[in-house]
Design an enzyme around this catalytic site. Sequence first.
Site, PDB file in Angstrom:
ATOM      1  N   TYR A 299      -6.225   1.714  -0.051  1.00  0.00           N
ATOM      2  CA  TYR A 299      -7.159   2.102   1.008  1.00  0.00           C
ATOM      3  C   TYR A 299      -8.052   0.931   1.444  1.00  0.00           C
ATOM      4  O   TYR A 299      -9.063   1.136   2.096  1.00  0.00           O
ATOM      5  CB  TYR A 299      -8.022   3.288   0.558  1.00  0.00           C
ATOM      6  CG  TYR A 299      -7.277   4.607   0.518  1.00  0.00           C
ATOM      7  CD1 TYR A 299      -5.907   4.675   0.688  1.00  0.00           C
ATOM      8  CD2 TYR A 299      -7.949   5.801   0.319  1.00  0.00           C
ATOM      9  CE1 TYR A 299      -5.216   5.876   0.644  1.00  0.00           C
ATOM     10  CE2 TYR A 299      -7.279   7.015   0.271  1.00  0.00           C
ATOM     11  CZ  TYR A 299      -5.915   7.037   0.438  1.00  0.00           C
ATOM     12  OH  TYR A 299      -5.250   8.240   0.407  1.00  0.00           O
TER      13      TYR A 299
ATOM     14  N   LYS B   5       0.907   3.835 -12.169  1.00  0.00           N
ATOM     15  CA  LYS B   5       2.316   3.591 -11.861  1.00  0.00           C
ATOM     16  C   LYS B   5       2.593   2.130 -12.196  1.00  0.00           C
ATOM     17  O   LYS B   5       3.189   1.375 -11.392  1.00  0.00           O
ATOM     18  CB  LYS B   5       2.546   3.908 -10.369  1.00  0.00           C
ATOM     19  CG  LYS B   5       3.969   4.134  -9.982  1.00  0.00           C
ATOM     20  CD  LYS B   5       4.540   5.462 -10.425  1.00  0.00           C
ATOM     21  CE  LYS B   5       6.039   5.442 -10.254  1.00  0.00           C
ATOM     22  NZ  LYS B   5       6.741   6.563 -10.853  1.00  0.00           N
TER      23      LYS B   5
ATOM     24  N   ASP C  30       3.678  10.377 -12.018  1.00  0.00           N
ATOM     25  CA  ASP C  30       4.636  11.456 -11.683  1.00  0.00           C
ATOM     26  C   ASP C  30       4.726  12.456 -12.838  1.00  0.00           C
ATOM     27  O   ASP C  30       4.688  13.672 -12.628  1.00  0.00           O
ATOM     28  CB  ASP C  30       6.016  10.915 -11.276  1.00  0.00           C
ATOM     29  CG  ASP C  30       6.395   9.589 -11.894  1.00  0.00           C
ATOM     30  OD1 ASP C  30       5.551   9.006 -12.609  1.00  0.00           O
ATOM     31  OD2 ASP C  30       7.521   9.126 -11.691  1.00  0.00           O
TER      32      ASP C  30
ATOM     33  N   ASP D 197      -7.080  10.516  -4.462  1.00  0.00           N
ATOM     34  CA  ASP D 197      -7.096  11.339  -3.255  1.00  0.00           C
ATOM     35  C   ASP D 197      -6.067  12.472  -3.392  1.00  0.00           C
ATOM     36  O   ASP D 197      -6.359  13.656  -3.177  1.00  0.00           O
ATOM     37  CB  ASP D 197      -6.767  10.439  -2.054  1.00  0.00           C
ATOM     38  CG  ASP D 197      -7.103  11.081  -0.730  1.00  0.00           C
ATOM     39  OD1 ASP D 197      -7.585  12.229  -0.730  1.00  0.00           O
ATOM     40  OD2 ASP D 197      -6.878  10.437   0.317  1.00  0.00           O
TER      41      ASP D 197
END
Length: 338
Positions: free
Chosen positions: A126, A173, A207, A231
């Site tokens: 972002y 991740k 995940d 988010d």
Amino acid sequence: MAKHTIVLLPGDGIGPEVTACARRVLDAAGFSVDWVIVPAGASALDQGFDNVLPQKTIEAIQAHKIALKGPVTTPVGKGFKSVNVQLRQKLNLYAAVRPVRTLPGIKTRYENVDLVIIRENTEGLYSGIENEIVPGVVTSLKVASQAACTRIARYAFKYATERSRKKVTVFHKANIMKLSDGLFLDCARKVHQAEFPGIEYSEMIIDAGCMKLVQDPTKMDLLLMENLYGDLISDLCAGLVGGLGVVPGSNIGEDAAVFEAVHGSAPDIAGKGIANPLAVIMSAVMMLNHLRETKIAAKIKHAYDQLLTEGDPAKLTRDLGGTASGERFTDALISFLG
Ligand code: NAD
């Protein structure tokens, strides 16, 4: 009680409706406040400002340090830079804190959910650094700095310590984004080992973390993650406890704090009077606790707990299975203030 000066950003869509309800509740609970009302979002352009985040809005928050904010609309794929991203970056509101709890009377798949999401608010994907390299090829830069990763990790562990939370789990991740998410993890590990070894610490590839969240969210405690993940996970978690109408939030920095619900401007229901104001009211309760107005905060929390426990559909908004307008919901909440 000393009178407070609070900046109010009504925002766009359902923002003006739900923030007006929150103001009514704060007034009825005896909170003494002068509101400084400033524009933000598409409504700022409608009011003749040339920017979605006018300088006067930034200066008001810098001057008074505390704001209650309604959601703002950000057009998809074009137009101005997100007001939220600008606000968080300009005021260095580096920590988003979003408590997600099972509420009395709201039936969902799970009971006893009680977790908190701490989201890094100033960088990651972002950062808004996007380029067209050649026609047909664009890049979006994910930024991670040691300073910001360490700062948010320290904030999360400190928060966990102060609130008697047992476990911090980092969603990441780093198996794919080895440098950026790798740095985020590295900073969290170092802060844990050096400063907060007494708190349980774990890491989860996001995940798998999503799967575990929907299988049994009661196993989660404090979730720490970078901006984009925070988010997405916020909305996922909202869905576990009754939806976006019931999840509050805050954006905390060293010099200012902005309190706002997780939800957006909900253009699909804006102007219909059916939006649930509870998430903004709960955000206002977080603001009261931040201001150490804990008695008024407890009074409002007790009132909405009673309203939800009573479970009268005529007093609840549609997202909670009722038929009431946001105004009617607010009247009912106020009647429980005593
Ligand atoms: P949204 O959160 O506005 O709405 C998602 C769904 O939840 C909609 O069906 C909506 O009706 C419902 N919903 C949201 N709040 C509700 C409430 N209080 N009561 C009842 N139902 C509620 O998300 P979106 O539709 O993806 O985004 C709309 C706009 O909001 C976009 O421009 C987006 O950029 C913006 N947005 C702003 C913020 C913010 O200002 N903090 C946060 C998220 C999205």
